[in-house]
Design a protein around this motif. Structure first.
Motif, PDB file in Angstrom:
ATOM      1  N   ARG A  13     -11.293  10.060  17.580  1.00  0.00           N
ATOM      2  CA  ARG A  13     -11.998   9.783  18.843  1.00  0.00           C
ATOM      3  C   ARG A  13     -13.103  10.811  19.085  1.00  0.00           C
ATOM      4  O   ARG A  13     -14.176  10.467  19.571  1.00  0.00           O
ATOM      5  N   LEU A  14     -12.873  12.081  18.748  1.00  0.00           N
ATOM      6  CA  LEU A  14     -13.905  13.096  18.920  1.00  0.00           C
ATOM      7  C   LEU A  14     -15.103  12.833  18.015  1.00  0.00           C
ATOM      8  O   LEU A  14     -16.248  13.032  18.423  1.00  0.00           O
ATOM      9  N   LEU A  15     -14.847  12.376  16.801  1.00  0.00           N
ATOM     10  CA  LEU A  15     -15.955  12.015  15.914  1.00  0.00           C
ATOM     11  C   LEU A  15     -16.756  10.850  16.488  1.00  0.00           C
ATOM     12  O   LEU A  15     -17.978  10.833  16.417  1.00  0.00           O
ATOM     13  N   ARG A  16     -16.051   9.899  17.081  1.00  0.00           N
ATOM     14  CA  ARG A  16     -16.742   8.759  17.705  1.00  0.00           C
ATOM     15  C   ARG A  16     -17.539   9.209  18.932  1.00  0.00           C
ATOM     16  O   ARG A  16     -18.650   8.734  19.163  1.00  0.00           O
ATOM     17  N   ILE A  17     -16.989  10.115  19.713  1.00  0.00           N
ATOM     18  CA  ILE A  17     -17.689  10.630  20.894  1.00  0.00           C
ATOM     19  C   ILE A  17     -18.919  11.421  20.467  1.00  0.00           C
ATOM     20  O   ILE A  17     -19.984  11.315  21.078  1.00  0.00           O
ATOM     21  N   ARG A  18     -18.799  12.188  19.403  1.00  0.00           N
ATOM     22  CA  ARG A  18     -19.956  12.927  18.876  1.00  0.00           C
ATOM     23  C   ARG A  18     -21.042  11.954  18.440  1.00  0.00           C
ATOM     24  O   ARG A  18     -22.221  12.159  18.716  1.00  0.00           O
ATOM     25  N   ALA A  19     -20.658  10.860  17.798  1.00  0.00           N
ATOM     26  CA  ALA A  19     -21.635   9.844  17.367  1.00  0.00           C
ATOM     27  C   ALA A  19     -22.303   9.183  18.573  1.00  0.00           C
ATOM     28  O   ALA A  19     -23.485   8.817  18.509  1.00  0.00           O
ATOM     29  N   LEU A  20     -21.573   9.056  19.687  1.00  0.00           N
ATOM     30  CA  LEU A  20     -22.163   8.468  20.896  1.00  0.00           C
ATOM     31  C   LEU A  20     -23.305   9.323  21.420  1.00  0.00           C
ATOM     32  O   LEU A  20     -24.284   8.799  21.949  1.00  0.00           O
ATOM     33  N   ARG A  21     -23.188  10.647  21.286  1.00  0.00           N
ATOM     34  CA  ARG A  21     -24.276  11.529  21.742  1.00  0.00           C
ATOM     35  C   ARG A  21     -25.555  11.236  20.977  1.00  0.00           C
ATOM     36  O   ARG A  21     -26.642  11.226  21.526  1.00  0.00           O
ATOM     37  N   TRP A  22     -25.440  10.972  19.694  1.00  0.00           N
ATOM     38  CA  TRP A  22     -26.614  10.692  18.874  1.00  0.00           C
ATOM     39  C   TRP A  22     -27.145   9.279  19.135  1.00  0.00           C
ATOM     40  O   TRP A  22     -28.333   9.033  19.028  1.00  0.00           O
ATOM     41  N   GLU A  23     -26.270   8.376  19.473  1.00  0.00           N
ATOM     42  CA  GLU A  23     -26.688   6.995  19.705  1.00  0.00           C
ATOM     43  C   GLU A  23     -27.282   6.785  21.095  1.00  0.00           C
ATOM     44  O   GLU A  23     -28.320   6.154  21.247  1.00  0.00           O
ATOM     45  N   TYR A  24     -26.626   7.318  22.139  1.00  0.00           N
ATOM     46  CA  TYR A  24     -27.039   7.056  23.518  1.00  0.00           C
ATOM     47  C   TYR A  24     -27.800   8.198  24.167  1.00  0.00           C
ATOM     48  O   TYR A  24     -28.360   8.031  25.234  1.00  0.00           O
ATOM     49  N   GLY A  25     -27.774   9.369  23.577  1.00  0.00           N
ATOM     50  CA  GLY A  25     -28.428  10.501  24.203  1.00  0.00           C
ATOM     51  C   GLY A  25     -27.447  11.289  25.065  1.00  0.00           C
ATOM     52  O   GLY A  25     -26.240  11.163  24.938  1.00  0.00           O
ATOM     53  N   SER A  26     -28.000  12.066  25.986  1.00  0.00           N
ATOM     54  CA  SER A  26     -27.159  12.974  26.771  1.00  0.00           C
ATOM     55  C   SER A  26     -26.449  12.293  27.940  1.00  0.00           C
ATOM     56  O   SER A  26     -25.586  12.895  28.562  1.00  0.00           O
ATOM     57  N   VAL A  27     -26.810  11.046  28.242  1.00  0.00           N
ATOM     58  CA  VAL A  27     -26.166  10.320  29.336  1.00  0.00           C
ATOM     59  C   VAL A  27     -25.495   9.073  28.776  1.00  0.00           C
ATOM     60  O   VAL A  27     -26.158   8.189  28.240  1.00  0.00           O
ATOM     61  N   LEU A  28     -24.179   9.022  28.898  1.00  0.00           N
ATOM     62  CA  LEU A  28     -23.434   7.871  28.406  1.00  0.00           C
ATOM     63  C   LEU A  28     -23.381   6.775  29.467  1.00  0.00           C
ATOM     64  O   LEU A  28     -23.273   7.067  30.664  1.00  0.00           O
ATOM     65  N   PRO A  29     -23.430   5.516  29.048  1.00  0.00           N
ATOM     66  CA  PRO A  29     -23.270   4.423  30.010  1.00  0.00           C
ATOM     67  C   PRO A  29     -21.898   4.492  30.681  1.00  0.00           C
ATOM     68  O   PRO A  29     -20.924   4.952  30.088  1.00  0.00           O
ATOM     69  N   ASN A  30     -21.843   4.034  31.926  1.00  0.00           N
ATOM     70  CA  ASN A  30     -20.585   4.069  32.684  1.00  0.00           C
ATOM     71  C   ASN A  30     -19.475   3.289  32.000  1.00  0.00           C
ATOM     72  O   ASN A  30     -18.306   3.667  32.082  1.00  0.00           O
ATOM     73  N   THR A  31     -19.830   2.197  31.321  1.00  0.00           N
ATOM     74  CA  THR A  31     -18.804   1.395  30.653  1.00  0.00           C
ATOM     75  C   THR A  31     -18.109   2.172  29.548  1.00  0.00           C
ATOM     76  O   THR A  31     -16.927   1.947  29.286  1.00  0.00           O
ATOM     77  N   ILE A  32     -18.802   3.109  28.934  1.00  0.00           N
ATOM     78  CA  ILE A  32     -18.196   3.931  27.886  1.00  0.00           C
ATOM     79  C   ILE A  32     -17.405   5.075  28.517  1.00  0.00           C
ATOM     80  O   ILE A  32     -16.278   5.358  28.115  1.00  0.00           O
ATOM     81  N   GLN A  33     -17.993   5.732  29.517  1.00  0.00           N
ATOM     82  CA  GLN A  33     -17.303   6.850  30.162  1.00  0.00           C
ATOM     83  C   GLN A  33     -15.992   6.408  30.807  1.00  0.00           C
ATOM     84  O   GLN A  33     -15.041   7.176  30.873  1.00  0.00           O
ATOM     85  N   PHE A  34     -15.939   5.176  31.277  1.00  0.00           N
ATOM     86  CA  PHE A  34     -14.741   4.644  31.923  1.00  0.00           C
ATOM     87  C   PHE A  34     -13.532   4.696  30.990  1.00  0.00           C
ATOM     88  O   PHE A  34     -12.411   4.907  31.418  1.00  0.00           O
ATOM     89  N   HIS A  35     -13.779   4.545  29.688  1.00  0.00           N
ATOM     90  CA  HIS A  35     -12.698   4.509  28.704  1.00  0.00           C
ATOM     91  C   HIS A  35     -12.388   5.881  28.098  1.00  0.00           C
ATOM     92  O   HIS A  35     -11.592   5.967  27.163  1.00  0.00           O
ATOM     93  N   MET A  36     -13.004   6.933  28.627  1.00  0.00           N
ATOM     94  CA  MET A  36     -12.779   8.278  28.111  1.00  0.00           C
ATOM     95  C   MET A  36     -11.882   9.067  29.065  1.00  0.00           C
ATOM     96  O   MET A  36     -11.975   8.919  30.275  1.00  0.00           O
ATOM     97  N   SER A  37     -11.049   9.923  28.490  1.00  0.00           N
ATOM     98  CA  SER A  37     -10.215  10.795  29.317  1.00  0.00           C
ATOM     99  C   SER A  37     -11.074  11.945  29.852  1.00  0.00           C
ATOM    100  O   SER A  37     -12.191  12.183  29.385  1.00  0.00           O
ATOM    101  N   ALA A  38     -10.541  12.682  30.809  1.00  0.00           N
ATOM    102  CA  ALA A  38     -11.257  13.823  31.382  1.00  0.00           C
ATOM    103  C   ALA A  38     -11.547  14.878  30.310  1.00  0.00           C
ATOM    104  O   ALA A  38     -12.622  15.476  30.292  1.00  0.00           O
ATOM    105  N   GLU A  39     -10.603  15.080  29.398  1.00  0.00           N
ATOM    106  CA  GLU A  39     -10.794  16.055  28.322  1.00  0.00           C
ATOM    107  C   GLU A  39     -11.898  15.602  27.369  1.00  0.00           C
ATOM    108  O   GLU A  39     -12.669  16.413  26.867  1.00  0.00           O
ATOM    109  N   GLU A  40     -11.968  14.308  27.104  1.00  0.00           N
ATOM    110  CA  GLU A  40     -13.016  13.787  26.221  1.00  0.00           C
ATOM    111  C   GLU A  40     -14.388  13.922  26.865  1.00  0.00           C
ATOM    112  O   GLU A  40     -15.361  14.278  26.189  1.00  0.00           O
ATOM    113  N   VAL A  41     -14.481  13.666  28.158  1.00  0.00           N
ATOM    114  CA  VAL A  41     -15.749  13.842  28.874  1.00  0.00           C
ATOM    115  C   VAL A  41     -16.158  15.308  28.845  1.00  0.00           C
ATOM    116  O   VAL A  41     -17.327  15.640  28.611  1.00  0.00           O
ATOM    117  N   GLU A  42     -15.200  16.195  29.043  1.00  0.00           N
ATOM    118  CA  GLU A  42     -15.478  17.633  28.981  1.00  0.00           C
ATOM    119  C   GLU A  42     -15.957  18.030  27.584  1.00  0.00           C
ATOM    120  O   GLU A  42     -16.911  18.793  27.436  1.00  0.00           O
TER     121      GLU A  42
END
Length: 116
Positions: free
Chosen positions: A3-32
């Motif tokens: 999951r951390l590798l996927r979250i890291r890939a999201l930074r490269w794909e979406y930039g520094s701001v993730l869409p709400n639909t993606i953030q909704f499925h992340m835990s607080a630790e993953e967002v941190e």
């Protein structure tokens, strides 16, 4: 770890701001973790490439042309390009803009690249 590798890939794909639909499925630790990775990457990019830094997230694939035609998919407001020109990005408006200034907005779903 996967999951951390996927979250890291999201930074490269979406930039520094993730869409709400993606953030909704992340835990607080993953967002941190995403926020720490984002800050670390930004610090590194500022440290390389001279005075202005180097944005490594731009031009992931080599561009065929420096300018592209884009359509605005939703109201975004004013957008300034390098020569100081300010463009109003309103829904359904079309513009011919520098590719590197648009890539982030294309990834965020604000702009759509018009292929002719």
């Amino acid at each position: 770890y996967d999951r951390l590798l996927r979250i890291r890939a999201l930074r490269w794909e979406y930039g520094s701001v993730l869409p709400n639909t993606i953030q909704f499925h992340m835990s607080a630790e993953e967002v941190e973790w995403f926020n720490r990775y984002k800050k670390s990457l930004a610090t590194y990019m500022r440290s390389v490439g001279g005075e202005e830094g180097l944005d490594l997230t731009q031009d992931i694939k080599p561009p065929k042309s420096l300018y592209i035609e884009v359509r605005c998919l939703r109201d975004h407001g004013e957008f300034e390009i390098d020569d100081g020109t300010t463009i109003l990005l309103k829904k359904n408006s079309q513009h011919f803009l520098p590719r590197w200034k648009c890539e982030q907005l294309i990834r965020q779903g604000v702009l759509e690249h018009i292929l002719s």
